[in-house]
Design a protein around this motif. Structure first.
Motif, PDB file in Angstrom:
ATOM      1  N   PRO A 158       5.757   3.946   2.769  1.00 54.10           N
ATOM      2  CA  PRO A 158       6.398   2.908   3.610  1.00 54.10           C
ATOM      3  C   PRO A 158       6.049   3.059   5.119  1.00 54.10           C
ATOM      4  CG  PRO A 158       8.009   3.513   2.217  1.00 54.10           C
ATOM      5  CD  PRO A 158       6.704   4.584   2.009  1.00 54.10           C
ATOM      6  N   THR A 159       5.997   4.360   5.767  1.00 59.92           N
ATOM      7  CA  THR A 159       5.850   4.873   7.310  1.00 59.92           C
ATOM      8  C   THR A 159       4.931   5.835   7.295  1.00 59.92           C
ATOM      9  OG1 THR A 159       7.529   6.539   6.860  1.00 59.92           O
ATOM     10  CG2 THR A 159       8.477   4.136   7.210  1.00 59.92           C
ATOM     11  N   PRO A 160       4.481   6.017   8.658  1.00 57.93           N
ATOM     12  CA  PRO A 160       3.684   7.020   8.999  1.00 57.93           C
ATOM     13  C   PRO A 160       4.159   8.523   8.652  1.00 57.93           C
ATOM     14  CG  PRO A 160       3.426   5.627  10.821  1.00 57.93           C
ATOM     15  CD  PRO A 160       4.843   4.846   9.783  1.00 57.93           C
ATOM     16  N   GLY A 161       5.525   8.566   8.940  1.00 60.86           N
ATOM     17  CA  GLY A 161       6.385   9.764   8.750  1.00 60.86           C
ATOM     18  C   GLY A 161       6.295  10.132   7.411  1.00 60.86           C
ATOM     19  N   GLU A 162       6.195   9.238   6.384  1.00 61.48           N
ATOM     20  CA  GLU A 162       6.202   9.384   5.024  1.00 61.48           C
ATOM     21  C   GLU A 162       4.798   9.672   4.703  1.00 61.48           C
ATOM     22  OE1 GLU A 162       8.700   7.517   2.099  1.00 61.48           O
ATOM     23  OE2 GLU A 162       9.736   6.518   3.660  1.00 61.48           O
ATOM     24  N   MET A 163       3.947   9.360   5.249  1.00 63.07           N
ATOM     25  CA  MET A 163       2.277   9.547   5.049  1.00 63.07           C
ATOM     26  C   MET A 163       2.294  11.182   5.383  1.00 63.07           C
ATOM     27  SD  MET A 163      -0.542   8.199   4.111  1.00 63.07           S
ATOM     28  CE  MET A 163      -0.682   6.640   4.661  1.00 63.07           C
ATOM     29  N   ILE A 274      -9.246   9.594  -1.850  1.00 65.22           N
ATOM     30  CA  ILE A 274      -7.932   9.301  -1.572  1.00 65.22           C
ATOM     31  C   ILE A 274      -8.175   8.130  -0.450  1.00 65.22           C
ATOM     32  CG2 ILE A 274      -5.855   9.731  -0.059  1.00 65.22           C
ATOM     33  CD1 ILE A 274      -6.576  12.730  -0.381  1.00 65.22           C
ATOM     34  N   ARG A 275      -7.819   6.894  -1.278  1.00 64.69           N
ATOM     35  CA  ARG A 275      -7.848   5.656  -0.645  1.00 64.69           C
ATOM     36  C   ARG A 275      -6.653   5.094  -0.150  1.00 64.69           C
ATOM     37  NH1 ARG A 275     -11.521   1.813  -0.067  1.00 64.69           N
ATOM     38  NH2 ARG A 275     -10.989  -0.368   0.192  1.00 64.69           N
ATOM     39  N   ILE A 276      -6.536   4.765   1.305  1.00 63.42           N
ATOM     40  CA  ILE A 276      -5.072   4.256   1.662  1.00 63.42           C
ATOM     41  C   ILE A 276      -5.523   2.696   2.051  1.00 63.42           C
ATOM     42  CG2 ILE A 276      -3.744   4.357   3.657  1.00 63.42           C
ATOM     43  CD1 ILE A 276      -4.769   7.129   4.035  1.00 63.42           C
ATOM     44  N   GLU A 277      -4.731   1.871   1.647  1.00 66.22           N
ATOM     45  CA  GLU A 277      -4.667   0.375   1.729  1.00 66.22           C
ATOM     46  C   GLU A 277      -3.388   0.090   2.340  1.00 66.22           C
ATOM     47  OE1 GLU A 277      -6.941  -1.228  -1.831  1.00 66.22           O
ATOM     48  OE2 GLU A 277      -5.605   0.197  -2.517  1.00 66.22           O
ATOM     49  N   VAL A 278      -3.511  -0.907   3.222  1.00 69.04           N
ATOM     50  CA  VAL A 278      -2.339  -1.863   3.739  1.00 69.04           C
ATOM     51  C   VAL A 278      -1.785  -2.849   2.780  1.00 69.04           C
ATOM     52  CG1 VAL A 278      -1.361  -2.700   5.864  1.00 69.04           C
ATOM     53  CG2 VAL A 278      -3.125  -1.149   6.040  1.00 69.04           C
ATOM     54  N   ARG A 279      -0.768  -2.629   2.539  1.00 69.40           N
ATOM     55  CA  ARG A 279      -0.159  -3.690   1.398  1.00 69.40           C
ATOM     56  C   ARG A 279      -0.145  -5.044   2.211  1.00 69.40           C
ATOM     57  NH1 ARG A 279       4.193  -2.617  -2.939  1.00 69.40           N
ATOM     58  NH2 ARG A 279       2.175  -1.757  -3.960  1.00 69.40           N
ATOM     59  N   GLY A 280      -0.712  -5.998   1.696  1.00 66.56           N
ATOM     60  CA  GLY A 280      -0.784  -7.340   2.311  1.00 66.56           C
ATOM     61  C   GLY A 280      -1.335  -7.719   3.496  1.00 66.56           C
ATOM     62  N   ALA A 299       4.596  -1.149  10.570  1.00 61.20           N
ATOM     63  CA  ALA A 299       5.659  -1.911   9.735  1.00 61.20           C
ATOM     64  C   ALA A 299       5.057  -2.106   8.222  1.00 61.20           C
ATOM     65  CB  ALA A 299       6.170  -3.068  10.251  1.00 61.20           C
ATOM     66  N   GLU A 300       3.860  -2.308   8.184  1.00 59.60           N
ATOM     67  CA  GLU A 300       3.170  -2.703   6.813  1.00 59.60           C
ATOM     68  C   GLU A 300       3.267  -1.396   5.807  1.00 59.60           C
ATOM     69  OE1 GLU A 300       2.517  -5.334   5.243  1.00 59.60           O
ATOM     70  OE2 GLU A 300       2.891  -6.912   6.995  1.00 59.60           O
ATOM     71  N   PRO A 301       3.727  -1.191   4.655  1.00 57.37           N
ATOM     72  CA  PRO A 301       3.641  -0.154   3.927  1.00 57.37           C
ATOM     73  C   PRO A 301       2.040   0.099   3.570  1.00 57.37           C
ATOM     74  CG  PRO A 301       4.516  -2.038   2.692  1.00 57.37           C
ATOM     75  CD  PRO A 301       4.454  -2.462   4.020  1.00 57.37           C
ATOM     76  N   ARG A 302       1.731   1.138   3.219  1.00 54.54           N
ATOM     77  CA  ARG A 302       0.496   1.678   2.622  1.00 54.54           C
ATOM     78  C   ARG A 302       0.727   1.928   1.273  1.00 54.54           C
ATOM     79  NH1 ARG A 302       0.590   0.155   7.808  1.00 54.54           N
ATOM     80  NH2 ARG A 302      -1.355   0.783   8.878  1.00 54.54           N
ATOM     81  N   VAL A 303      -0.396   1.752   0.507  1.00 50.40           N
ATOM     82  CA  VAL A 303      -0.679   2.208  -1.022  1.00 50.40           C
ATOM     83  C   VAL A 303      -1.606   3.325  -0.763  1.00 50.40           C
ATOM     84  CG1 VAL A 303      -1.094   1.621  -3.115  1.00 50.40           C
ATOM     85  CG2 VAL A 303       0.134   0.090  -2.006  1.00 50.40           C
ATOM     86  N   VAL A 304      -1.346   4.681  -1.424  1.00 45.59           N
ATOM     87  CA  VAL A 304      -2.440   5.569  -1.285  1.00 45.59           C
ATOM     88  C   VAL A 304      -2.659   5.981  -2.755  1.00 45.59           C
ATOM     89  CG1 VAL A 304      -2.692   7.998  -0.926  1.00 45.59           C
ATOM     90  CG2 VAL A 304      -1.146   6.843   0.691  1.00 45.59           C
ATOM     91  N   THR A 305      -3.988   5.824  -2.997  1.00 48.55           N
ATOM     92  CA  THR A 305      -4.345   6.183  -4.351  1.00 48.55           C
ATOM     93  C   THR A 305      -5.218   7.533  -4.411  1.00 48.55           C
ATOM     94  OG1 THR A 305      -4.634   3.723  -4.830  1.00 48.55           O
ATOM     95  CG2 THR A 305      -5.670   5.431  -6.288  1.00 48.55           C
ATOM     96  N   VAL A 306      -4.704   8.483  -5.324  1.00 51.69           N
ATOM     97  CA  VAL A 306      -5.516   9.897  -5.502  1.00 51.69           C
ATOM     98  C   VAL A 306      -6.297   9.948  -6.631  1.00 51.69           C
ATOM     99  CG1 VAL A 306      -5.292  12.229  -4.963  1.00 51.69           C
ATOM    100  CG2 VAL A 306      -3.692  10.682  -3.864  1.00 51.69           C
TER     101      VAL A 306
END
Length: 325
Positions: A158-163, A274-280, A299-306
């Motif tokens: 959800p956030t850069p911190g959680e990234m 590692i693919r990072i996508e912005v949801r929506g 504010a937009e969550p990311r979806v990280v695929t590994v």
């Protein structure tokens, strides 16, 4: 069930009689091997016990049994496949592939990191089957070759911190020689992820997008591997990546290549994509977006695929490490 559709059933002890018959027919039709396969020693009782302990799969078409496998949960974090067999009269009809797809889904549902199985080295067609499905040989105990595969994963960040937190978790699994290939739109968070990785690895910062210098080395401050951070955004092809001479450092460093998909994989026999996508997210105009690693919209969550590739990642607890609450 209609037509030629395959029905893959979660098998229990009640299916033992049908499955032991398929095992005997399948393994009995194979060439004579030394030592002989112990699969022919299976009984209804022994198969029922294995199904009760760990389960298995049975494949049917039009109500007729066509294939089966038994599961093995003796290794923590791994799902073993045993007695993988197809009725010898209906080979090459996708039965084994259908079972394998469900087996991988089962491993994921059970919270496993990966799958292992033993294959007789005297059966080249069987060895080729597993190799084509990205299973890698990781051990040998004649006459068996152990094959393994680590499952890929995806999670919302959800956030850069959680990234940063996700990258720090991955850092606990990394060692010198590891290659990470990052992809995603401009501003998706590739450099943010790399910053979290660098902090966790204890390398000298700051870590910023190396667009104009292409590659930057961050030495370790804690007697660990250096971090080589590469931005392939302006490179045209793999030949231009070769010119950077990354081969001189990849064995000793953790190498992260942003925009490296389709180019950087040549640097090692194993890597993480590692693919990072912005949801929506809406399409980003490259001319109006900074390429300095800033998130376009935090504010937009990311979806990280590994997705792991190669033998290095077989047996590594990627899913349990990166998907933990």
């Amino acid at each position: 069930m209609t037509g030629n559709a395959l029905n893959v059933i979660d098998a229990g002890p009640e299916h033992a009689g049908v499955i032991v018959d398929i095992i005997h027919r399948s393994f009995g039709a194979r060439p004579k091997l030394e030592p002989p396969s112990k699969a022919l020693d299976e009984t209804v009782e022994s198969v029922a016990e294995q199904l009760a302990n760990a389960g298995g799969l049975l494949v049917e078409r039009r109500g007729l049994p066509m294939g089966a496998m038994l599961f093995d949960e003796s290794r923590p974090g791994q799902l073993g496949l045993r007695r993988v067999c197809v009725d010898p009269d209906i080979q090459a009809r996708g039965v084994a592939s259908a079972m394998l797809g469900v087996a991988e889904d089962t491993a994921e549902e059970r919270g496993k990191d990966g799958i292992w199985l033993d294959v007789r080295e005297e059966l080249p067609d069987t060895v080729q089957f597993w190799s084509r499905r990205l299973y890698h040989p990781v051990g040998r105990d004649e006459p068996f070759i152990e094959f393994g595969k680590t499952l890929w994963l995806a999670r919302e960040v959800p956030t850069p911190g959680e990234m940063h937190t996700l990258a720090a978790r991955l850092a606990t699994l990394l060692k010198p020689g590891d290659l990470l290939v990052l992809s995603g739109d401009l501003g998706a968070g590739k450099t943010t992820f790399t910053q979290g990785l660098g902090e966790a690895l204890g390398v000298r910062g700051p870590i910023t997008s190396p667009t104009f210098v292409i590659a930057r080395t961050h030495p370790s401050l804690v007697d660990g591997p250096p971090l080589v951070h590469v931005d392939a955004y302006r490179l045209g092809d793999a030949a231009e990546l070769d010119d950077i001479d990354l081969d001189a450092t990849t064995d000793e460093a953790v190498t992260v290549v942003e925009w490296g998909e389709g180019m950087a994989e040549q640097l090692a026999d194993s890597w993480l994509h590692i693919r990072i996508e912005v949801r929506g997210a809406r399409p980003i105009d490259p001319l109006g977006t900074s390429h300095e690693g800033d998130l376009v919209d935090e504010a937009e969550p990311r979806v990280v695929t590994v997705k792991p590739h190669g033998p290095r990642w077989v047996g590594v607890p990627l899913r349990s490490t990166l998907l933990a609450p």
